[in-house]
Design an enzyme around this catalytic site. Structure first.
Site, mmCIF file in Angstrom:
data_model
loop_
_atom_site.group_PDB
_atom_site.id
_atom_site.type_symbol
_atom_site.label_atom_id
_atom_site.label_comp_id
_atom_site.label_asym_id
_atom_site.label_seq_id
_atom_site.Cartn_x
_atom_site.Cartn_y
_atom_site.Cartn_z
ATOM 1 N N HIS A 130 0.922 -1.095 -0.028
ATOM 2 C CA HIS A 130 0.027 0.051 0.036
ATOM 3 C C HIS A 130 0.690 0.865 0.034
ATOM 4 O O HIS A 130 0.570 2.282 0.395
ATOM 5 C CB HIS A 130 -0.891 -0.059 1.152
ATOM 6 C CG HIS A 130 -2.072 -1.041 1.099
ATOM 7 N ND1 HIS A 130 -2.624 -1.458 1.964
ATOM 8 C CD2 HIS A 130 -2.350 -1.777 0.033
ATOM 9 C CE1 HIS A 130 -3.533 -2.566 1.704
ATOM 10 N NE2 HIS A 130 -3.563 -2.713 0.466
ATOM 11 N N CYS A 141 1.764 15.104 -12.734
ATOM 12 C CA CYS A 141 2.914 14.293 -13.842
ATOM 13 C C CYS A 141 3.683 13.155 -13.141
ATOM 14 O O CYS A 141 4.648 12.653 -13.629
ATOM 15 C CB CYS A 141 4.037 15.341 -14.166
ATOM 16 S SG CYS A 141 4.979 16.138 -12.960
ATOM 17 N N CYS A 159 4.037 20.866 -7.525
ATOM 18 C CA CYS A 159 5.078 20.392 -8.264
ATOM 19 C C CYS A 159 5.837 21.201 -8.796
ATOM 20 O O CYS A 159 5.427 22.042 -9.647
ATOM 21 C CB CYS A 159 4.409 19.221 -9.382
ATOM 22 S SG CYS A 159 5.789 18.616 -10.458
ATOM 23 N N THR A 200 -3.380 -8.179 11.174
ATOM 24 C CA THR A 200 -4.376 -7.706 9.896
ATOM 25 C C THR A 200 -5.726 -8.350 10.048
ATOM 26 O O THR A 200 -5.976 -9.610 10.442
ATOM 27 C CB THR A 200 -3.681 -8.126 8.488
ATOM 28 O OG1 THR A 200 -4.581 -7.479 7.664
ATOM 29 C CG2 THR A 200 -3.562 -9.514 8.351
HETATM 30 N N1 APR Z 1 -1.123 -7.342 17.843
HETATM 31 C C1 APR Z 1 -1.459 -7.916 16.780
HETATM 32 N N2 APR Z 1 -2.749 -7.454 16.121
HETATM 33 C C2 APR Z 1 -3.450 -6.671 16.540
HETATM 34 C C3 APR Z 1 -2.960 -5.670 17.710
HETATM 35 C C4 APR Z 1 -1.958 -6.123 18.343
HETATM 36 N N3 APR Z 1 -1.241 -5.496 19.298
HETATM 37 N N4 APR Z 1 -3.789 -4.784 17.969
HETATM 38 C C5 APR Z 1 -4.714 -4.811 16.802
HETATM 39 N N5 APR Z 1 -4.380 -5.891 16.231
HETATM 40 C C6 APR Z 1 -5.295 -6.303 15.231
HETATM 41 C C7 APR Z 1 -6.805 -6.026 15.060
HETATM 42 O O1 APR Z 1 -7.381 -7.177 15.907
HETATM 43 C C8 APR Z 1 -7.154 -6.242 13.700
HETATM 44 O O2 APR Z 1 -7.579 -7.411 13.092
HETATM 45 O O3 APR Z 1 -4.604 -5.710 13.991
HETATM 46 C C9 APR Z 1 -5.811 -5.751 13.154
HETATM 47 C C10 APR Z 1 -6.047 -4.357 12.308
HETATM 48 O O4 APR Z 1 -6.764 -4.508 11.229
HETATM 49 P P1 APR Z 1 -7.042 -2.955 10.340
HETATM 50 O O5 APR Z 1 -7.225 -2.014 11.289
HETATM 51 O O6 APR Z 1 -8.262 -3.495 9.448
HETATM 52 O O7 APR Z 1 -5.747 -2.758 9.480
HETATM 53 P P2 APR Z 1 -5.200 -3.840 8.279
HETATM 54 O O8 APR Z 1 -5.655 -5.064 8.270
HETATM 55 O O9 APR Z 1 -3.813 -3.285 8.412
HETATM 56 O O10 APR Z 1 -6.059 -2.890 7.212
HETATM 57 C C11 APR Z 1 -5.720 -2.951 6.051
HETATM 58 O O11 APR Z 1 -6.788 -1.224 5.090
HETATM 59 O O12 APR Z 1 -7.608 0.904 5.542
HETATM 60 C C12 APR Z 1 -6.825 0.116 4.775
HETATM 61 O O13 APR Z 1 -4.614 0.411 3.536
HETATM 62 C C13 APR Z 1 -5.136 0.395 4.969
HETATM 63 O O14 APR Z 1 -3.343 -1.095 4.822
HETATM 64 C C14 APR Z 1 -4.896 -0.818 5.407
HETATM 65 C C15 APR Z 1 -5.490 -1.861 4.949
#
Ligand code: APR
Length: 260
Positions: A130, A141, A159, A200
């Protein structure tokens, strides 16, 4: 198949034999990371309780339409996020991945994060699906914008070549992922013997295809996340723990297993 779930750090030292065997044999590994790996550095996630998307609307702030509708608002929001990043440090989970890199013949960090904390911790093989919040380029550009960014300014820089608006080098909703990055991540996922999905929600595609791809190509999938996510359903092993606690213990186990 039901995943094996661990919810205390001590239990990591004696994971089931089948997991230890797969860890021992593995040649290639992928660490697929999201905002949760940076949570313990003090960087807000997107969808958690305090998540950014609970306060702001993504389409308003992380999309081309949002930027064109109100460039100053979007620029200011990213300036705020840059300021947060300028005050945080990598946490033990980022450093654990640096150690993990040395334990496998092939190791790749595939991150959805734009905070560059993996780089700052010392990870060498990192693919950013990302983009990143350090670099900027011209919306018109596409020329890289290399001037120093004044974090206190709300002014959207222009720019020097074409006068276009400068934007952060992050991938906005609806935009294509950097081609090379996704292809590299896909290839690594197909080859991976083990894939660690760390912090994630697995809600955003095509990035969230990566762990699925690894699983369908035979990788052992390990999830590290204190909460259930869309990744959980196809993990073999779930560490229902915060990454900064789980990852150092996981790396200690890997060192022991892969030394013997
Ligand atoms: N350790 C591990 N996981 C954790 C912790 C921690 N201390 N704290 C929170 N989490 C978990 C949450 O439970 C959740 O499942 O991290 C995850 C974060 O999820 P999101 O906030 O959805 O983030 P992400 O999965 O990276 O989002 C993906 O969405 O908004 C777009 O581009 C943005 O890259 C991002 C993408």
């Amino acid at each position: 198949m039901e995943a094996f779930v661990i919810s205390d750090v001590e239990a990591i030292a004696d994971l089931p034999a089948f997991v230890q065997q797969r860890f021992r044999e593995a040649e290639s590994a992928v660490a697929f990371t999201g905002a949760g790996i940076s949570a313990e550095s003090g960087v807000p996630t997107f969808r958690g309780k305090e998540g950014l998307w609970t306060k702001f609307r993504p389409e308003e702030l992380a999309s081309v339409e949002g930027f064109l509708a109100n460039p100053e608002l979007v620029w200011e929001w990213y300036q705020h996020r840059r300021k947060v990043l300028s005050e945080v440090q990598p946490n033990p989970a980022h450093y654990a991945l640096v150690e993990m890199e040395a334990l496998f013949a092939d190791f790749l960090v595939v991150t959805q994060n734009v905070d560059r904390l993996h780089h700052r911790a010392g990870s060498r093989n990192v693919v950013e699906l990302h983009g990143n919040l350090e670099e900027n380029y011209c919306f018109q550009c596409k020329a890289p914008y290399t001037e120093e960014i004044d974090l206190s300014s709300r002014q959207v820089p222009r720019c020097p070549r074409c006068g276009g608006l400068i934007r952060p080098a992050v991938v906005w909703f609806g935009e294509m992922l950097p081609e090379g990055a996704f292809a590299t991540a896909e290839a690594a996922a197909r080859q991976a013997d083990v894939l660690f999905s760390i912090g994630t929600s697995g809600e955003v595609f095509p990035a969230a295809q990566i762990p699925m791809l690894a699983r369908t190509h035979g990788a052992l999938v390990v999830e590290v996340n204190p909460e259930p996510s869309l990744i959980s359903e196809y993990a073999h092993l779930i560490l229902r723990l915060p990454a900064a606690k789980a990852m150092p213990a996981l790396v200690e186990l890997l060192k022991t297993i892969r030394k013997s």
